[in-house]
Design an enzyme around this catalytic site. Structure first.
Site, mmCIF file in Angstrom:
data_model
loop_
_atom_site.group_PDB
_atom_site.id
_atom_site.type_symbol
_atom_site.label_atom_id
_atom_site.label_comp_id
_atom_site.label_asym_id
_atom_site.label_seq_id
_atom_site.Cartn_x
_atom_site.Cartn_y
_atom_site.Cartn_z
ATOM 1 N N GLY A 1 0.827 -1.200 0.000
ATOM 2 C CA GLY A 1 0.000 0.000 0.000
ATOM 3 C C GLY A 1 0.859 1.246 0.000
ATOM 4 O O GLY A 1 0.544 2.243 0.645
ATOM 5 N N ALA A 2 1.952 1.193 -0.775
ATOM 6 C CA ALA A 2 2.993 2.219 -0.683
ATOM 7 C C ALA A 2 2.785 3.412 -1.602
ATOM 8 O O ALA A 2 3.600 4.334 -1.588
ATOM 9 C CB ALA A 2 4.352 1.588 -0.993
ATOM 10 N N TYR B 1 -14.980 -2.679 7.784
ATOM 11 C CA TYR B 1 -13.646 -2.100 7.961
ATOM 12 C C TYR B 1 -13.126 -2.409 9.362
ATOM 13 O O TYR B 1 -11.975 -2.838 9.540
ATOM 14 C CB TYR B 1 -13.713 -0.593 7.730
ATOM 15 C CG TYR B 1 -12.388 0.108 7.831
ATOM 16 C CD1 TYR B 1 -11.486 0.084 6.776
ATOM 17 C CD2 TYR B 1 -12.034 0.822 8.978
ATOM 18 C CE1 TYR B 1 -10.267 0.734 6.854
ATOM 19 C CE2 TYR B 1 -10.823 1.470 9.072
ATOM 20 C CZ TYR B 1 -9.944 1.428 8.006
ATOM 21 O OH TYR B 1 -8.729 2.069 8.093
#
Length: 287
Positions: free
Chosen positions: A24-25, A175
């Protein structure tokens, strides 16, 4: 939870020369963390879904800290891509000192991946869990850091119902459940993998791209009261670089402090069941 031992990863000298994998960079916390660990001299390995943003962050890291980082594209909504990523990383790196499992998203309406899972639990939890398992041997003596959230208190984890089919879909609850799963998995990894310092953390409410394409997107991107991505990444970077003897493996952290969890999230028996259910779900039961 058990106290960590000094051989887990980073010495007092920081991250210089260490291999740090960040998923998730390409935006938000992941991008900020990649830039921060690069400034400390780490060999950064970027993982992202969007090729254009991946190129952009690769160039940003190179401008910040010298050599261009390695970059790998993978969409965590497809477990086939995660398996392929794991193979490529194993082939490339004999050791990974830190894996920051940060990829995530929020889905306003219920979405099912081609693997048959509810998208939130797959992208935020199962895909990272699978990747960590695939890299198990490379992580020996290193650190596994899972991005969570205080939204875990809204979670309703059920190892027998990972997709949440027994309840009406709620984006917030899905979530929260995925983040609850990450806390419990870090704790269980600490019990099962004693040679890996495994932790989870809450970054705070951060201005990010999460929820893009939903009515929540503007809240997360433009709310002036939310933290910057760099501030949100601070605890992650600290967990990657702090002396091991200062950390507790299996712990959940917030603002660089160990934070207690309670209720089902602290249930070791439930965490063990979640681990087994996750392993069966992703088709990897070797670790």
């Amino acid at each position: 939870m058990t106290a960590s031992t000094p051989h887990h990863g980073t010495p007092r000298g920081g991250l210089s020369g260490r291999t740090v994998l960040v998923t998730g960079a390409t935006s938000g916390i992941g991008r900020a963390a990649a830039l921060a660990v690069a400034r400390q001299g780490a060999r950064v390995v970027l993982v992202g879904r969007d090729p254009e943003r991946l190129r952009t962050v690769t160039n940003e890291v190179a401008r910040t800290a010298g050599p261009a980082p390695d970059a790998f594209r993978a969409d965590f909504a497809e477990l086939r891509q995660v398996r392929d990523l794991g193979e490529r990383l194993r082939d490339r790196y004999p050791r990974i000192d830190v894996m920051a499992s940060n990829a995530g998203g929020m889905f306003w309406s219920r979405t099912t991946t081609q693997d048959g899972f509810e998208a939130t639990i797959q992208v935020n939890h199962l895909a990272g869990f699978l990747l960590a398992r695939l890299l198990r041997e490379r992580l020996a003596g290193g650190r596994l850091i899972l991005t969570s959230s205080d939204a875990y208190t809204q979670g309703r984890i059920d190892p027998d119902d990972l997709n949440g089919d027994r309840h009406r879909y709620s984006a917030g609850q899905a979530y929260g459940t995925s983040k609850q799963a990450n806390i419990m998995t870090a704790a269980e990894a600490a019990r099962r993998w004693p040679d890996v310092l495994a932790v989870s953390y809450h970054p705070g409410e951060v201005r990010t791209r999460i929820g893009r394409g939903t009515v929540a997107s503007s809240y997360f991107r433009f709310n002036p009261f939310l933290r910057s991505a760099a501030k949100g990444a601070d605890t992650l970077v600290w967990l990657a670089s702090a002396p091991a003897e200062e950390l507790t493996t299996g712990g959940y952290y917030s603002d660089r402090r160990l934070s207690p969890v309670s209720g089902p999230t602290a249930d070791a028996g439930l965490a063990a069941k979640l681990w087994e259910a996750g392993a069966a779900a992703v088709g990897d039961t070797a670790h």
